[in-house]
Scaffold this motif. Structure first.
Motif, PDB file in Angstrom:
ATOM      1  N   PHE A  84       0.812  -1.217   0.000  1.00 41.18           N
ATOM      2  CA  PHE A  84       0.000   0.000   0.000  1.00 41.18           C
ATOM      3  C   PHE A  84       0.851   1.276   0.000  1.00 41.18           C
ATOM      4  CE2 PHE A  84      -3.384  -2.799   2.026  1.00 41.18           C
ATOM      5  CZ  PHE A  84      -4.194  -2.794   0.884  1.00 41.18           C
ATOM      6  N   ASN A  97      -7.455  -0.923  -1.721  1.00 39.35           N
ATOM      7  CA  ASN A  97      -6.694   0.239  -1.239  1.00 39.35           C
ATOM      8  C   ASN A  97      -6.650   0.229   0.278  1.00 39.35           C
ATOM      9  OD1 ASN A  97      -9.248   1.459  -0.327  1.00 39.35           O
ATOM     10  ND2 ASN A  97      -9.603   1.869  -2.508  1.00 39.35           N
ATOM     11  N   THR A 157      -7.812   2.390   2.535  1.00 37.58           N
ATOM     12  CA  THR A 157      -9.061   2.716   3.223  1.00 37.58           C
ATOM     13  C   THR A 157      -9.958   1.500   3.359  1.00 37.58           C
ATOM     14  OG1 THR A 157      -8.987   4.997   2.419  1.00 37.58           O
ATOM     15  CG2 THR A 157     -11.115   4.169   3.175  1.00 37.58           C
TER      16      THR A 157
END
Length: 423
Positions: A62, A119, A121
């Motif tokens: 990430f 992702n 989040t």
């Protein structure tokens, strides 16, 4: 302490059969309950520790720093009280079996979804949702098991049950050893669908707790009053479980990262160290759980925590692989030795009518207090020498855990399902 509220039927049954309870449960049924509780906690911990052991790889994927992914561990811990609250209430109102099955299916789905997180989040949201599922499993599973096994074996089976947590860490390390380098971190999360199969096992083989059937609340308001009457016990158990969770997470969650970033060990090597230390955890949990049946819950918890305190220098400051392995093994033998007593100890302290809710909710509220430990250790290690961070935090935690344990009481061997006089 306020006398627990009970239904008239429950009180009548308890008075007519004062020894009614787990001693009457067939051995086969008790074995099935222990198996289900152990596997549920094992698979729960497996899913949690996949993040722990893959943390540097997830951060790299990430493109964020290690403390950012370490915060996902904190997030999971923070949401565990929500799961304990929801599923604990359901367990005391509607029984242990159905809430446990629903919980297993829920966190299985979340875990598989984590492997597809596109992702950061999404990853963090899924880890929060997983915290709800993880928080619900322990309290419901523990109440089911502890109410079905004979009281004279409660300590050793408590140790076996609790070390499903260590077994889950062990399985995560084995998965990392064979899959992390070859297939990446996402592939391991696809194994998280396994708990859904355990729900089917519970549906077919596990009967409802007889203790719950005798002591269940007549209504939601009745249950609420019963829980409110135990507020002093809840405060104590929460403080105790905060110290115990600091002890566990403070010596486990950042340890693979510590071995990689400070000791320079490769993933395959530190995965092997984790395997060894989790074997120590399982042995310690069962050994101290067994000893607590004879010598007392609090006494053996304090002995284990003193042992952990003595091991801190070897655990934090060793440089050669041999001493590192020895320190890791001994540390988890002691820490999880103390933890192995917890399911029996706090289940015995909790009255029948709130046993589905109070132990699990107290455990997870303690987890909430301790939730920042992984993030704090990771952040401090960027400013201070890593060994000093690990050693200093562990030593302080163990001292406080010893004090919290000594200040409480115990009810070793109490018979569940019997009406109790007010204290």
């Amino acid at each position: 302490m306020v006398q627990p509220l009970q239904t008239k039927a429950a009180a009548s049954t308890a008075e007519e059969h004062p020894q009614a309870g787990p001693a009457r449960v067939p051995n086969r049924e008790a074995l099935f309950a222990v198996t289900a509780g152990f596997l549920g906690w094992t698979l729960d911990a497996f899913d949690f520790f996949l993040v722990v052991i893959s943390l540097p790889r997830i951060a790299a994927d990430f493109e964020v720093k290690t403390p950012v992914i370490a915060f996902s561990l904190t997030l999971t811990l923070m949401f565990r009280p929500v799961g304990a609250f929801i599923f604990g209430l359901l367990a005391d109102r509607y029984g242990r079996r159905i809430p446990m099955m629903v919980d297993l299916i829920f966190y299985s789905a979340v875990e598989v979804a984590t492997g597809f997180a596109p992702n950061l989040t999404t990853f963090l949201v899924l880890r929060a949702l997983f915290g709800i599922g993880m928080g619900g499993e322990w309290g419901v599973g523990t109440s089911l098991v502890m109410e079905k096994v004979p009281s004279k074996w409660r300590g050793v089976l408590s140790g076996f049950l609790q070390e499903g947590y260590a077994a889950g860490y062990l399985l995560a390390a084995v998965a990392a050893l064979f899959m992390l380098e070859r297939f990446g971190w996402r592939s391991m999360f696809f194994l998280g669908g396994a708990p859904a199969l355990l729900a089917l096992f519970i549906r077919v083989f596990i009967k409802e707790s007889e203790v719950w059937q005798r002591s269940k609340a007549e209504s939601w308001s009745h249950l609420g009053r019963g829980i409110a009457s135990q507020w002093k016990l809840w405060i104590y158990l929460t403080l105790l479980m905060a110290m115990m969770n600091f002890s566990s997470h403070g010596t486990q969650d950042m340890y693979p990262t510590f071995m990689k970033e400070f000791r320079g060990l490769e993933a395959e090597v530190y995965s092997q160290v984790v395997i060894v230390m989790m074997v120590g955890a399982i042995l310690g949990g069962v050994a101290f759980g067994l000893a607590s049946d004879r010598f007392g819950r609090r006494r053996m918890m304090i002995v284990a925590l003193l042992g952990a305190l003595a091991v801190v220098p070897l655990w934090a400051f060793s440089s050669g692989l041999g001493p590192i392995v020895a320190g890791a093994f001994l540390m988890q033998f002691m820490v999880q030795g103390a933890w192995g007593i917890i399911p029996a100890h706090i289940s015995e302290l909790s009255p029948d009518h709130v046993r589905g809710f109070l132990p699990g909710f107290s455990y997870q509220c303690g987890n909430l207090i301790a939730a920042s430990i992984a993030w704090a250790q990771a952040a401090l290690a960027e400013r201070m020498p890593y060994p000093q961070v690990m050693a200093g935090s562990a030593a302080a935690i163990f001292a406080l855990a010893i004090a919290a344990t000594a200040l409480g009481r115990e009810r070793r061997g109490i018979v569940f399902g019997r009406r109790e006089p007010p204290d």
